[in-house]
Design an enzyme around this catalytic site. Structure first.
Site, PDB file in Angstrom:
ATOM      1  N   GLN A   1       0.831  -1.201   0.000  1.00  0.00           N
ATOM      2  CA  GLN A   1       0.000   0.000   0.000  1.00  0.00           C
ATOM      3  C   GLN A   1       0.867   1.254   0.000  1.00  0.00           C
ATOM      4  O   GLN A   1       2.080   1.189   0.199  1.00  0.00           O
ATOM      5  CB  GLN A   1      -0.907   0.010   1.230  1.00  0.00           C
ATOM      6  CG  GLN A   1      -0.156  -0.079   2.544  1.00  0.00           C
ATOM      7  CD  GLN A   1      -1.023  -0.574   3.682  1.00  0.00           C
ATOM      8  OE1 GLN A   1      -2.228  -0.690   3.575  1.00  0.00           O
ATOM      9  NE2 GLN A   1      -0.400  -0.882   4.806  1.00  0.00           N
TER      10      GLN A   1
ATOM     11  N   HIS B   1     -12.492   3.489  17.773  1.00  0.00           N
ATOM     12  CA  HIS B   1     -11.797   2.387  18.434  1.00  0.00           C
ATOM     13  C   HIS B   1     -12.443   2.000  19.761  1.00  0.00           C
ATOM     14  O   HIS B   1     -12.439   0.808  20.122  1.00  0.00           O
ATOM     15  CB  HIS B   1     -10.317   2.752  18.603  1.00  0.00           C
ATOM     16  CG  HIS B   1      -9.581   2.782  17.296  1.00  0.00           C
ATOM     17  ND1 HIS B   1      -9.322   3.952  16.620  1.00  0.00           N
ATOM     18  CD2 HIS B   1      -9.117   1.779  16.517  1.00  0.00           C
ATOM     19  CE1 HIS B   1      -8.703   3.670  15.490  1.00  0.00           C
ATOM     20  NE2 HIS B   1      -8.567   2.367  15.402  1.00  0.00           N
TER      21      HIS B   1
ATOM     22  N   ASP C   1      -0.965  -8.137  11.306  1.00  0.00           N
ATOM     23  CA  ASP C   1      -1.138  -7.120  10.274  1.00  0.00           C
ATOM     24  C   ASP C   1      -0.208  -7.448   9.111  1.00  0.00           C
ATOM     25  O   ASP C   1       0.960  -7.808   9.325  1.00  0.00           O
ATOM     26  CB  ASP C   1      -0.827  -5.723  10.811  1.00  0.00           C
ATOM     27  CG  ASP C   1      -1.236  -4.627   9.833  1.00  0.00           C
ATOM     28  OD1 ASP C   1      -2.369  -4.150   9.930  1.00  0.00           O
ATOM     29  OD2 ASP C   1      -0.420  -4.283   8.961  1.00  0.00           O
TER      30      ASP C   1
ATOM     31  N   ASP D   1     -10.283  -5.730  12.286  1.00  0.00           N
ATOM     32  CA  ASP D   1     -10.229  -4.319  11.902  1.00  0.00           C
ATOM     33  C   ASP D   1      -9.590  -4.177  10.519  1.00  0.00           C
ATOM     34  O   ASP D   1      -8.640  -3.421  10.332  1.00  0.00           O
ATOM     35  CB  ASP D   1      -9.422  -3.536  12.946  1.00  0.00           C
ATOM     36  CG  ASP D   1      -9.581  -2.027  12.790  1.00  0.00           C
ATOM     37  OD1 ASP D   1     -10.528  -1.604  12.104  1.00  0.00           O
ATOM     38  OD2 ASP D   1      -8.749  -1.288  13.342  1.00  0.00           O
TER      39      ASP D   1
END
Length: 503
Positions: free
Chosen positions: A242, A272, A316, A368
């Site tokens: 990204q 959050h 992640d 998330d």
């Protein structure tokens, strides 16, 4: 004593086929990646860019039949034009993105022009090399080098160019290589070109422009981003996954991934807190928490408010994200140094693949991920993914999924709910107002109904007992609608998402 001009070396010309094939595919990959960064939906962008590029190559090949005169000089001019246009393509598109009313017009125009010029290359080179090789050897050699060059480009792009040079500088570098092919041909075949001065000037000028662009590539990217984002850009980084951009104003810091806003420090606490506390506050025995996505560490910050949580695993995909949010003081202030906590373990991996092996068991899971704007992300919202995840959850565990806006993307939101229910989960949909995004949706899911009282930690700014009571209430324009279940085989959620957010 006179010196005869050097004889051209056909094999060296064939090596130029290898170079121009590599350059041509790199330009195509750069255009597709840049379109994905700026417009989203990588499958659509790559499909359309590749389609336009290949069509243009066909047009260029067809047009080559009308070229007469000195073929060598024409081939060299084409090389210099490809070098200039292909080398500057990423910089031009970055600069135009912030100013163009319809970015797709310059995007596809540039892709078409590059493709048409690339389509001229091989037919012209075949005609130049005609007579220097037997026909059967000529065709096999040219196409062999062409395909090998394409393989090299497909390996170089993700492994070397994107991580180390980025899109703009990679384009300039391969433009220089294209110009080098033209200069090499001009030097080797100069005896067959009657007037060479203009070509030497053209080659030198193009090379100089590209060299300056290579040196100033990062600055050019920043200029484009200054125009594309409302606030001053303070950090940019291209990763294999990204484009990361941080902007800052007097009152807030904003994170953008591939030009999509991820959070604003003005109101991220609302998002959050809503993501974490409605579920975790009701699991009094939860000690092990898994967070999928959320490399900024902001969800981790909220989880660490619970002393009873002994271990947090964050998965992640992008190591640059977790590195950035664990080392930069400006960012670690936002997540309260959460990623450095001894209770936190960071794994950089594709969550879909990571869950393919036995994990856990975890007592609470926070999902998330970015919105399901393409099939690569859509697979993370499928029955296959949730079934894998369920195997890693304890008997009394729960999970929460950020599920886009139930107001803007009503079908998308309820499709996530339907998919979780199809996997046997009991679901509790809810929503919260986050000013940067509007009404935002979440779905709490568990293997059995949650019955415990909410034991909220101190220090919260948005969530309290009164807020918790309001979150599950949906007005009529956001209430449940029937949708398909999102399977890996149909990716219905991606279709809903594209339709609703395009309006």
């Amino acid at each position: 004593m006179t010196h005869s001009p050097p004889q051209p070396r056909p094999w060296l010309l064939l090596l130029s086929v290898f170079a121009i094939a590599t350059c041509g595919l790199v330009y195509e990959l750069i255009a597709g990646t840049l379109a994905s960064y700026l417009l989203g939906d990588s499958v659509m962008q790559f499909s359309t860019v590749i389609g336009v590029y290949l069509f243009a190559m066909g047009v260029g090949s067809w047009m080559s039949r009308f070229i007469t005169g000195n073929l060598i000089a024409t081939f060299i001019r084409v090389e210099f034009m490809i070098a200039l246009l292909g080398g500057c393509s990423a910089a031009i598109l970055f600069l135009l993105f912030g100013w163009s009313a319809s970015f797709r017009i310059p995007l596809y125009s540039i892709v078409f022009l590059i493709g048409a010029l690339v389509g001229l290359e091989i037919p012209l080179l075949l005609r130049v090399l005609e007579g220097r090789f037997a026909f059967k050897d000529l065709v096999s050699n040219v196409f062999s080098f062409d395909y090998i060059g394409a393989l090299l480009a497909s390996l170089l792009f993700p492994l070397v160019l994107m991580p180390h040079l980025g899109l703009v500088r990679s384009a300039f570098l391969f433009g220089i290589i294209n110009a080098g092919v033209g200069i090499l041909a001009l030097r080797m075949l100069r005896a067959e070109i009657p007037r060479r001065g203009g070509l030497w000037f053209m080659g030198g000028s193009v090379s100089l422009v590209l060299a300056v662009g290579l040196f100033a590539g990062e600055q050019i990217t920043r200029w484009g981003e200054y125009a594309a984002f409302p606030d001053p850009v303070i950090f940019t980084k291209s990763t294999p996954y990204q484009r990361i951009v941080l902007t800052a104003s007097k009152s807030e810091l904003r994170l953008y991934l591939n030009s999509n806003l991820q959070f604003s420090t003005r109101d991220e606490y609302r998002y959050h807190e809503a993501l974490v506390h409605p579920g975790l506050s009701r699991l009094a025995q939860a000690k092990r928490v898994l967070i999928l996505g959320g490399g900024d560490g902001l969800a981790v910050r909220e989880v660490l408010r619970y002393p009873r949580v002994e271990a947090v695993t964050l998965v992640d995909l992008d190591p640059e994200m977790t590195r950035l949010f664990s080392t930069q003081e400006m960012l670690t202030r936002q997540n309260a140094d959460a990623l450095k906590s001894p209770r936190v373990k960071v794994e950089n991996a594709d969550a879909f693949i990571w869950l393919g092996e036995p994990r856990g068991p975890y007592d609470f899971v926070i999902i998330d991920f970015p919105d399901p704007s393409n099939f690569s992300l859509g697979k993370l919202y499928t029955t296959t993914f949730y079934q894998r995840l369920r195997r890693s959850m304890s008997d009394d565990a729960a999970l929460v999924v950020q599920s886009t806006s139930p107001y803007v993307a009503r079908k998308s939101f309820w499709c996530v709910d339907a998919t979780l229910r199809a996997c046997g989960f009991v679901t509790e949909p809810y929503h919260a107002m986050v000013p940067s995004f509007g009404e935002w949706g979440f779905i709490l899911a568990s293997t059995k109904p949650l019955s415990g009282p909410a034991l909220l930690p101190g220090g919260l700014r948005f969530i309290n007992e009164e807020t918790l009571a309001q979150l599950p209430r949906f007005p009529p324009d956001m209430s449940r609608v029937e949708t398909e279940t999102n399977h890996l085989s149909n990716q219905a959620l991606v279709r809903y998402f594209e339709e609703e957010w395009a309006l």
